[in-house]
Design an enzyme around this catalytic site. Sequence first.
Site, PDB file in Angstrom:
ATOM      1  N   LYS A  77       0.836  -1.209   0.000  1.00 12.70           N
ATOM      2  CA  LYS A  77       0.000   0.000   0.000  1.00 12.70           C
ATOM      3  C   LYS A  77       0.868   1.256   0.000  1.00 12.70           C
ATOM      4  CE  LYS A  77      -1.823   1.539   4.091  1.00 12.70           C
ATOM      5  NZ  LYS A  77      -1.459   2.949   4.315  1.00 12.70           N
ATOM      6  N   ASN A  78       1.895   1.260   0.838  1.00 11.92           N
ATOM      7  CA  ASN A  78       2.699   2.471   0.982  1.00 11.92           C
ATOM      8  C   ASN A  78       3.640   2.708  -0.196  1.00 11.92           C
ATOM      9  OD1 ASN A  78       1.382   2.961   3.322  1.00 11.92           O
ATOM     10  ND2 ASN A  78       3.104   2.507   4.691  1.00 11.92           N
ATOM     11  N   CYS A  84      -6.297  10.627   9.623  1.00 12.63           N
ATOM     12  CA  CYS A  84      -5.333  10.108  10.594  1.00 12.63           C
ATOM     13  C   CYS A  84      -5.928   9.941  11.979  1.00 12.63           C
ATOM     14  CB  CYS A  84      -4.150  11.035  10.679  1.00 12.63           C
ATOM     15  SG  CYS A  84      -2.882  10.276  11.641  1.00 12.63           S
ATOM     16  N   ARG A 116       0.239  14.316  12.963  1.00 11.13           N
ATOM     17  CA  ARG A 116       0.801  14.208  11.618  1.00 11.13           C
ATOM     18  C   ARG A 116       0.747  15.512  10.818  1.00 11.13           C
ATOM     19  NH1 ARG A 116      -0.923   8.247   9.519  1.00 11.13           N
ATOM     20  NH2 ARG A 116       1.019   8.278   8.386  1.00 11.13           N
ATOM     21  N   ASP A 121       4.401   0.750  12.024  1.00 12.73           N
ATOM     22  CA  ASP A 121       3.206   0.089  11.488  1.00 12.73           C
ATOM     23  C   ASP A 121       3.080  -1.362  11.946  1.00 12.73           C
ATOM     24  OD1 ASP A 121       2.503   2.403  10.257  1.00 12.73           O
ATOM     25  OD2 ASP A 121       2.981   1.770   8.224  1.00 12.73           O
ATOM     26  N   ARG A 172      -8.722  -0.512   5.056  1.00 21.50           N
ATOM     27  CA  ARG A 172      -7.850   0.502   4.428  1.00 21.50           C
ATOM     28  C   ARG A 172      -6.540  -0.121   3.955  1.00 21.50           C
ATOM     29  NH1 ARG A 172      -5.983   4.614   8.193  1.00 21.50           N
ATOM     30  NH2 ARG A 172      -4.597   4.890   6.408  1.00 21.50           N
TER      31      ARG A 172
END
Length: 417
Positions: A23-24, A117, A122, A306, A398
């Site tokens: 995903k990232n 978020c 952030r 994460d 997500r």
Amino acid sequence: MKNQLIIRGGKRLHGEIDVSAAKNSVLPLIACCIMSEREIHIRNCPAIADIYSMIEIIRSIGGRADLDGTTLVIDCKEANPKRVSSDLTGGIRSSVFILGPILARFRHATISYPGGCEIGLRPIDLHIYGLKSLGVRITEVNGMLDCDGTAKSGGIVDLDFPSVGATENLMMAGVLGQGTTVIRNAAREPEIIDLQNFINFLGGKVSGAGTGVITVEGVSALSGGEYTPIGDRIVAATYLCAVGVTGGNVRVKGIKPEYMHAVLQKLRRADCNVTEFSDGVRLESSGKLRAVHKIETQPFPGFPTDMQPQITALLCTAIGSSCIVENMFENRFKYTVQLNKMGANIIVKDRVAVVKGVPSLYGAPVSAEDLRGGAALVVAALAAQGESVISGVRHIDRGYDKIEQSLAVLGADIARI
Ligand code: UD1
């Protein structure tokens, strides 16, 4: 999308599983496509909510983006991003990535502050500071950021902190146009190397990704083509934690073990038997684990924030006490309240959690409040005695593509209702 997972714990996990693209990686890659006027195919793409949010953002600026099976097809030839809707950017933190590419190609961008978020404040001050260092003039009007890049050129950006997103945004901002952009104290995450490879595949000139200094030489245009991003090391490590805590023997394929060494080392310390292959990792576990003295989240190659919630879930039933220190985000222990509902013994003070191992967790109704915290609840429920009902599954969706199907293939008793 229905929104509860029912898990009856206690089943050992066995088998093989392939992970999709990270995903990232895919999120900045999608943003990067804005700079090309040719069709681009991104392969092995997961069907997850954050990707769909970025697809909507591309469409909203006049680009074409379709997930065709597992191939994401993007064509931004007709894109014309006058003003990006705050309804879209407000929903996802990664929307900030579009700033660099839009400025690179169109020289002007107006976006709202990104949202999405649940784990901390952030801010985006490093993104803004970096863009200003490259000559972009930024003013804030009614909560919108108006960015004028007509005077943008190359330059040197010294980041105070190796922010992943700021590094990616600045790399992309430097891709088109004249001049050389140098990012110092750049983030070194594998996804940054993947972005460099993608940009260079399209005809850009980036070097240094994976080190603390990245250099981007501007080019006049990017081409198109088909690209396969790296596999998702966080999804892979989440499944490894699940096997570690339930016991069993699972091979996770489609990831490079060298991108996961910090996590693998802790899993070994917890008494899991970990074998590395060129394209994946096998984990065998008896389900009886030992506490890990200390885990501290750090930028890559340190332990990833994460994975902090999932490894904490694994340590709930380990023998002894573990200490977890969260250095990256200030609000990333909310899920521990839910784990304690399942019988865990976790005490949190500021950025430190102390996990005292208990003999067993018990199924309970619990609620996911953020993506990785939700994954931690799944890991815990797989090992718990009895039935857990996890709500707030939209957070898990997500980042995990039909998590119940992947885990059911490995033998978990899990269903979405
Ligand atoms: C990325 C990852 C996210 C991961 C995080 C840290 C993506 C899409 N998301 O997020 O999954 O948890 O890296 O590995 O790749 N910060 C500032 N100002 C800024 C930018 C960041 O203060 O302008 C702070 C953040 O608040 C946070 C820390 O820096 O405390 C790390 O953030 P950053 O590395 O930027 O994370 P993201 O790119 O948002």
